[in-house]
Design a protein around this motif. Structure first.
Motif, PDB file in Angstrom:
ATOM      1  N   THR A   7      42.629  58.746  33.631  1.00 43.21           N
ATOM      2  CA  THR A   7      42.331  58.054  32.496  1.00 43.21           C
ATOM      3  C   THR A   7      43.567  57.441  31.699  1.00 43.21           C
ATOM      4  OG1 THR A   7      42.434  60.133  31.075  1.00 43.21           O
ATOM      5  CG2 THR A   7      40.201  59.405  32.104  1.00 43.21           C
ATOM      6  N   VAL A   8      43.296  56.089  31.379  1.00 46.23           N
ATOM      7  CA  VAL A   8      44.235  55.214  30.719  1.00 46.23           C
ATOM      8  C   VAL A   8      44.237  55.033  29.324  1.00 46.23           C
ATOM      9  CG1 VAL A   8      46.020  53.567  31.134  1.00 46.23           C
ATOM     10  CG2 VAL A   8      44.967  54.736  33.039  1.00 46.23           C
ATOM     11  N   ALA A   9      45.067  54.705  28.466  1.00 47.38           N
ATOM     12  CA  ALA A   9      45.092  54.218  27.224  1.00 47.38           C
ATOM     13  C   ALA A   9      46.248  53.103  27.392  1.00 47.38           C
ATOM     14  CB  ALA A   9      45.415  55.077  26.130  1.00 47.38           C
ATOM     15  N   VAL A  10      45.802  51.658  26.954  1.00 44.21           N
ATOM     16  CA  VAL A  10      46.643  50.761  27.112  1.00 44.21           C
ATOM     17  C   VAL A  10      46.863  50.428  25.619  1.00 44.21           C
ATOM     18  CG1 VAL A  10      46.805  48.131  27.461  1.00 44.21           C
ATOM     19  CG2 VAL A  10      45.520  49.772  29.184  1.00 44.21           C
ATOM     20  N   VAL A  11      48.150  50.601  25.635  1.00 40.36           N
ATOM     21  CA  VAL A  11      48.779  50.478  24.089  1.00 40.36           C
ATOM     22  C   VAL A  11      49.588  48.952  24.104  1.00 40.36           C
ATOM     23  CG1 VAL A  11      50.304  51.215  21.930  1.00 40.36           C
ATOM     24  CG2 VAL A  11      49.401  52.710  23.951  1.00 40.36           C
ATOM     25  N   GLY A  12      48.757  47.991  23.273  1.00 39.20           N
ATOM     26  CA  GLY A  12      49.461  46.795  23.023  1.00 39.20           C
ATOM     27  C   GLY A  12      48.619  45.789  24.198  1.00 39.20           C
ATOM     28  N   CYS A  13      47.796  44.693  23.709  1.00 41.18           N
ATOM     29  CA  CYS A  13      46.711  44.060  24.081  1.00 41.18           C
ATOM     30  C   CYS A  13      47.094  42.419  24.865  1.00 41.18           C
ATOM     31  CB  CYS A  13      45.476  43.946  23.580  1.00 41.18           C
ATOM     32  SG  CYS A  13      44.652  45.577  23.346  1.00 41.18           S
ATOM     33  N   GLY A  14      48.350  42.483  24.775  1.00 45.35           N
ATOM     34  CA  GLY A  14      48.726  41.268  25.248  1.00 45.35           C
ATOM     35  C   GLY A  14      49.057  41.320  27.011  1.00 45.35           C
ATOM     36  N   ILE A  15      50.009  41.711  27.242  1.00 42.05           N
ATOM     37  CA  ILE A  15      50.604  41.776  28.776  1.00 42.05           C
ATOM     38  C   ILE A  15      49.494  43.123  29.111  1.00 42.05           C
ATOM     39  CG2 ILE A  15      52.317  43.408  28.455  1.00 42.05           C
ATOM     40  CD1 ILE A  15      52.007  41.038  31.211  1.00 42.05           C
ATOM     41  N   GLY A  16      49.165  43.711  28.244  1.00 41.85           N
ATOM     42  CA  GLY A  16      48.090  45.078  28.603  1.00 41.85           C
ATOM     43  C   GLY A  16      47.027  44.685  29.354  1.00 41.85           C
ATOM     44  N   ARG A  17      46.676  43.374  29.191  1.00 41.60           N
ATOM     45  CA  ARG A  17      45.366  42.679  29.870  1.00 41.60           C
ATOM     46  C   ARG A  17      45.716  42.584  31.341  1.00 41.60           C
ATOM     47  NH1 ARG A  17      42.841  38.210  31.760  1.00 41.60           N
ATOM     48  NH2 ARG A  17      40.705  38.029  31.604  1.00 41.60           N
ATOM     49  N   SER A  18      47.012  41.949  31.585  1.00 39.59           N
ATOM     50  CA  SER A  18      47.405  41.795  33.088  1.00 39.59           C
ATOM     51  C   SER A  18      47.184  43.252  33.799  1.00 39.59           C
ATOM     52  CB  SER A  18      48.691  41.073  33.188  1.00 39.59           C
ATOM     53  OG  SER A  18      48.706  39.797  32.586  1.00 39.59           O
ATOM     54  N   HIS A  19      47.803  44.265  33.099  1.00 38.17           N
ATOM     55  CA  HIS A  19      47.743  45.575  33.584  1.00 38.17           C
ATOM     56  C   HIS A  19      46.307  46.096  34.028  1.00 38.17           C
ATOM     57  CE1 HIS A  19      51.849  47.160  32.041  1.00 38.17           C
ATOM     58  NE2 HIS A  19      51.833  45.905  32.360  1.00 38.17           N
ATOM     59  N   ILE A  20      45.279  45.666  33.080  1.00 37.69           N
ATOM     60  CA  ILE A  20      44.098  46.087  33.351  1.00 37.69           C
ATOM     61  C   ILE A  20      43.414  45.361  34.613  1.00 37.69           C
ATOM     62  CG2 ILE A  20      41.591  45.898  32.667  1.00 37.69           C
ATOM     63  CD1 ILE A  20      42.771  46.537  30.084  1.00 37.69           C
ATOM     64  N   VAL A  21      43.687  43.911  34.601  1.00 31.47           N
ATOM     65  CA  VAL A  21      42.958  43.024  35.488  1.00 31.47           C
ATOM     66  C   VAL A  21      43.855  43.245  36.942  1.00 31.47           C
ATOM     67  CG1 VAL A  21      42.792  40.378  36.172  1.00 31.47           C
ATOM     68  CG2 VAL A  21      42.555  41.326  33.938  1.00 31.47           C
ATOM     69  N   GLU A  22      45.055  43.164  36.852  1.00 30.17           N
ATOM     70  CA  GLU A  22      45.964  43.275  38.358  1.00 30.17           C
ATOM     71  C   GLU A  22      46.023  44.756  38.821  1.00 30.17           C
ATOM     72  OE1 GLU A  22      49.166  40.764  38.976  1.00 30.17           O
ATOM     73  OE2 GLU A  22      48.768  39.907  37.098  1.00 30.17           O
ATOM     74  N   GLY A  23      46.132  45.676  37.816  1.00 28.69           N
ATOM     75  CA  GLY A  23      46.513  46.892  38.091  1.00 28.69           C
ATOM     76  C   GLY A  23      45.695  47.913  38.165  1.00 28.69           C
ATOM     77  N   TYR A  24      44.907  48.115  37.099  1.00 31.10           N
ATOM     78  CA  TYR A  24      43.551  49.297  36.979  1.00 31.10           C
ATOM     79  C   TYR A  24      42.463  48.607  37.810  1.00 31.10           C
ATOM     80  CZ  TYR A  24      47.037  51.126  33.805  1.00 31.10           C
ATOM     81  OH  TYR A  24      48.298  51.717  33.489  1.00 31.10           O
ATOM     82  N   LEU A  25      41.673  47.723  37.391  1.00 32.16           N
ATOM     83  CA  LEU A  25      40.805  47.388  38.158  1.00 32.16           C
ATOM     84  C   LEU A  25      40.500  47.394  39.598  1.00 32.16           C
ATOM     85  CD1 LEU A  25      39.284  44.477  35.605  1.00 32.16           C
ATOM     86  CD2 LEU A  25      38.626  46.969  35.972  1.00 32.16           C
ATOM     87  N   PRO A  26      41.723  46.792  40.215  1.00 29.21           N
ATOM     88  CA  PRO A  26      41.650  46.837  41.596  1.00 29.21           C
ATOM     89  C   PRO A  26      41.758  48.098  42.205  1.00 29.21           C
ATOM     90  CG  PRO A  26      43.130  45.086  40.890  1.00 29.21           C
ATOM     91  CD  PRO A  26      42.809  45.752  39.640  1.00 29.21           C
ATOM     92  N   ASN A  27      42.359  49.192  41.334  1.00 26.45           N
ATOM     93  CA  ASN A  27      42.423  50.630  41.625  1.00 26.45           C
ATOM     94  C   ASN A  27      41.126  51.403  40.924  1.00 26.45           C
ATOM     95  OD1 ASN A  27      44.874  50.500  43.574  1.00 26.45           O
ATOM     96  ND2 ASN A  27      45.903  49.628  41.856  1.00 26.45           N
ATOM     97  N   ALA A  28      40.119  50.969  40.955  1.00 29.96           N
ATOM     98  CA  ALA A  28      39.107  51.685  40.184  1.00 29.96           C
ATOM     99  C   ALA A  28      38.751  52.914  40.792  1.00 29.96           C
ATOM    100  CB  ALA A  28      37.623  50.719  40.050  1.00 29.96           C
ATOM    101  N   ASP A  29      39.013  53.384  42.020  1.00 27.38           N
ATOM    102  CA  ASP A  29      38.885  54.697  42.440  1.00 27.38           C
ATOM    103  C   ASP A  29      40.081  55.451  42.223  1.00 27.38           C
ATOM    104  OD1 ASP A  29      40.764  53.092  44.018  1.00 27.38           O
ATOM    105  OD2 ASP A  29      40.386  54.197  46.005  1.00 27.38           O
TER     106      ASP A  29
END
Length: 364
Positions: A7-29
């Motif tokens: 489980t992840v908490a993203v702190v800072g929602c600027g570049i944090g969006r790229s972490h979600i889109v490119e990093g966490y969603l493609p690794n949803a498992d």
């Protein structure tokens, strides 16, 4: 939820969006983003609604107190990285942190010491390292096919204008901690040392010529490596177009990166073998190549492997220290007009801070 899903908490929602889109969603498992933290409530709510993240907080301490959060992903302005990374490690969390990790060599050494006694693992972000292009070059070098390194050049030729610096924390020593060296060229410079090896000496210049800002936006340096190879590092934010170009000449092969400014590791690099034997060996090495997704997708996947005991960390605090040594050497050499020897220890005058005295407030 599976124990393998972190489980992840993203702190800072600027570049944090790229972490979600490119990093966490493609690794949803492997990951689930369960919380956001940002002082900009409107931006945080927009991101939360977009990805269905219900927990939204403005105080990092509240996030750190949540027992069901495994990872704190620090995507805030550079000036607060140190305190947030240290707090997260002390709270027993795993930590991901955007570049630059911290704002001085002293701070990175304190983070390294904290890691030794913390339960959590720390991974700095250097997403440009990942992708087919750079991974193939690294494989060739690691296999011994490239031979002795001769010379390398890095050109970070980007464009930033007045509108970019309308974001209040940009362009200021206290909050951005530096200019093109810290926020832009730090990635290509990391790629250079990742492939060519450690720098032993640097003679550099920094100047501000493009924008009316406190920090530098043009730099250039001549370097020597521990291997005996030489090279140059040049960067500007005043280019008409934008490219990142890395060219490395070894004994048996010369490499040149794709010129994509923000993803030079992705597409295959130009590989120029010196002779037929090297060409055949490279072809054999790469013939069964498995695709490596670029940037955050692969870095986050490999972080999960490290957290579950399957592999080492893909990027370490030692890697961040190496990058910050380059930054420190640049600023010191430019100010003193002298060569700087690396590695840089605690006795160096800029070990505690590279920020000019007239802008220094709390880092001494």
């Amino acid at each position: 939820m599976s124990s393998d899903i972190k489980t992840v908490a993203v702190v800072g929602c600027g570049i944090g969006r790229s972490h979600i889109v490119e990093g966490y969603l493609p690794n949803a498992d492997r990951y689930k983003v369960v919380a956001l933290c940002d002082l900009n409530i409107e931006r945080m709510n927009t991101l939360g609604e977009e990805f269905g993240i219900e927990r939204r907080l403005t105080d990092l301490n509240d996030v750190l107190a949540m027992d069901d959060i495994d990872i704190i992903d620090v995507c805030t302005p550079p000036g607060v990285h140190y305190e947030q990374v240290m707090a997260a490690l002390q709270a027993g969390k795993h930590v991901v942190c955007e570049k630059p990790l911290v704002g001085s060599l002293r701070e990175v050494d304190e983070v390294i010491e904290q890691e030794k006694v913390s339960r959590g693992k720390l991974m700095p972000i250097f997403q440009y390292r990942f992708g087919d292009g750079i991974e193939q070059v690294k494989a060739i070098i690691d296999a011994g096919l490239a031979g002795k390194p001769y010379i390398g050049t890095v050109e970070t030729l980007w464009r930033r204008e007045k509108k970019y610096y309308e974001v209040p924390w940009r362009g200021k020593w206290a909050t951005e901690l530096g200019g093109v060296l810290m926020a832009h060229a730090i990635h290509p410079h990391d790629i250079f040392t990742y492939l060519m090896g450690d720098i032993s000496r640097l003679f550099g210049r920094t100047t501000t010529r493009v924008n009316d800002i406190e920090v530098e936006d043009c730099v250039s340096a001549s370097i020597e490596l521990q291997s005996g190879a030489v090279g140059s590092l040049t960067a500007t934010l005043g280019s008409a177009d934008e490219i990142t170009r890395i060219r490395l000449a070894f004994e048996n092969v010369t490499f040149e990166s794709d010129h994509a400014p923000y993803n030079p590791g992705n597409k295959p690099w130009t590989i120029l073998p010196r002779n037929d034997a090297t060409q055949d060996a490279i072809r054999d090495l790469l013939q069964d190549w498995t695709h490596v997704p670029p940037r955050f997708t692969t870095q986050m996947a490999r972080f999960h492997d490290a957290l579950t005991g399957k592999a080492d960390l893909p990027v370490t605090s030692a890697d961040s220290r190496r990058s910050l040594e380059i930054v420190t050497a640049f600023y010191h050499s430019s100010a003193t007009r002298e060569d700087v020897d690396l590695p840089i220890g605690a006795d160096h005058p800029r070990y505690k801070s590279w920020i000019p005295a007239e802008f220094e407030t709390v880092r001494n």
